[in-house]
Design a protein around this motif. Structure first.
Motif, PDB file in Angstrom:
ATOM      1  N   TYR A   5       0.860  -1.181   0.000  1.00  0.00           N
ATOM      2  CA  TYR A   5       0.000   0.000   0.000  1.00  0.00           C
ATOM      3  C   TYR A   5       0.900   1.236   0.000  1.00  0.00           C
ATOM      4  N   TYR A  61      -6.958  12.284  -7.236  1.00  0.00           N
ATOM      5  CA  TYR A  61      -6.650  11.472  -8.420  1.00  0.00           C
ATOM      6  C   TYR A  61      -5.164  11.553  -8.776  1.00  0.00           C
ATOM      7  N   TYR A  63      -2.568  12.311  -6.899  1.00  0.00           N
ATOM      8  CA  TYR A  63      -1.766  11.608  -5.900  1.00  0.00           C
ATOM      9  C   TYR A  63      -1.900  10.090  -6.073  1.00  0.00           C
ATOM     10  N   SER A  64      -3.077   9.616  -6.437  1.00  0.00           N
ATOM     11  CA  SER A  64      -3.280   8.176  -6.663  1.00  0.00           C
ATOM     12  C   SER A  64      -2.442   7.694  -7.843  1.00  0.00           C
ATOM     13  N   ASN A  68       0.803   5.043  -7.873  1.00  0.00           N
ATOM     14  CA  ASN A  68       0.992   3.956  -8.832  1.00  0.00           C
ATOM     15  C   ASN A  68       2.387   4.011  -9.440  1.00  0.00           C
ATOM     16  N   LEU A 114      -6.395  -0.272  -8.790  1.00  0.00           N
ATOM     17  CA  LEU A 114      -6.081   0.354  -7.515  1.00  0.00           C
ATOM     18  C   LEU A 114      -7.325   0.919  -6.851  1.00  0.00           C
ATOM     19  N   THR A 115      -7.376   0.783  -5.541  1.00  0.00           N
ATOM     20  CA  THR A 115      -8.379   1.438  -4.714  1.00  0.00           C
ATOM     21  C   THR A 115      -7.696   2.631  -4.061  1.00  0.00           C
ATOM     22  N   ALA A 116      -8.367   3.780  -4.081  1.00  0.00           N
ATOM     23  CA  ALA A 116      -7.865   4.981  -3.414  1.00  0.00           C
ATOM     24  C   ALA A 116      -8.937   5.452  -2.440  1.00  0.00           C
ATOM     25  N   LEU A 149      -4.620   9.993   2.297  1.00  0.00           N
ATOM     26  CA  LEU A 149      -5.017   9.184   1.142  1.00  0.00           C
ATOM     27  C   LEU A 149      -4.264   7.856   1.180  1.00  0.00           C
ATOM     28  N   VAL A 151      -3.693   4.223  -0.916  1.00  0.00           N
ATOM     29  CA  VAL A 151      -3.823   3.595  -2.238  1.00  0.00           C
ATOM     30  C   VAL A 151      -3.263   2.179  -2.128  1.00  0.00           C
ATOM     31  N   SER A 172     -14.008   7.080  -1.970  1.00  0.00           N
ATOM     32  CA  SER A 172     -13.292   5.976  -2.610  1.00  0.00           C
ATOM     33  C   SER A 172     -13.378   6.126  -4.118  1.00  0.00           C
ATOM     34  N   TRP A 174     -11.741   4.019  -7.831  1.00  0.00           N
ATOM     35  CA  TRP A 174     -11.048   2.847  -8.345  1.00  0.00           C
ATOM     36  C   TRP A 174     -10.438   3.174  -9.689  1.00  0.00           C
TER      37      TRP A 174
END
Length: 181
Positions: A5, A61, A63-64, A68, A114-116, A149, A151, A172, A174
């Motif tokens: 994570y 978004y 940052y997510s 990744n 990915l889940t954020a 956050l 992820v 949340s 995805w």
């Protein structure tokens, strides 16, 4: 994949969290997101279309996507206008929780990668601890801090324990990409 994570703290301040809650409260759609089959879910979930909240949640978004790049290396699609985010309320009144589950989609041409999860709570709460299951249960206390956050890969089992005081609020989303082979 290097990490199980990835977490960022304080990406939004209290003023921004209030604005996020206001935007989400005023843009709820009629879409429905049910629980994973056979899993306890007592949280209240409203879906908000991305086009109605992307201005305030674009930082989430971005940052997510950065998480990744740093930690997972999945091939991802852009988050489309008609995608939705989940506005999750875990309330002490119904011991808001969501049992062990993984996040899956039903699309045949792509998979969630990915889940954020962004903590947007404006007031303190008790309970509602977030756990991942990676070679055993692993509590992630840093996501309890508003503005944080988290992820992680969607195939990772996770849960939210019952809230015992106050309301835990999260958003949340995805991120999807080409099918896993």
């Amino acid at each position: 994949m290097i990490f199980q994570y990835y977490i960022f703290e304080d990406i939004y301040n209290q003023e921004e969290l209030k604005e996020i809650n206001d935007v989400l409260d005023s843009n709820k759609s009629n879409l429905y997101d049910g629980p994973a089959p056979g899993v306890i879910k007592t949280s209240k979930v409203d879906l908000v279309l991305w086009k109605n909240c992307k201005k305030i949640l674009n930082k989430m978004y971005q940052y997510s996507v950065r998480a990744n790049e740093i930690a997972f290396g999945f091939s991802l699609f852009n988050y489309g206008e008609e995608n939705a985010v989940n506005y999750n309320l875990y309330n002490e009144k119904n011991s808001g929780e969501y049992g062990w589950h993984s996040d899956m989609n039903v699309h045949l041409a792509s998979d969630f990668k990915l889940t954020a999860i962004l903590n947007i709570s404006e007031e303190s709460f008790k309970g509602g601890e977030f756990d991942l299951f990676v070679n055993g249960e692993m509590n992630i206390p840093r996501i309890d801090k508003p503005g944080s956050l988290l992820v992680f890969p969607t195939f990772t089992m996770h849960r939210v324990r019952p809230v015992t005081q106050g309301v835990r609020k999260t958003v949340s989303m995805w991120l999807s990409g080409p099918k896993f082979i």
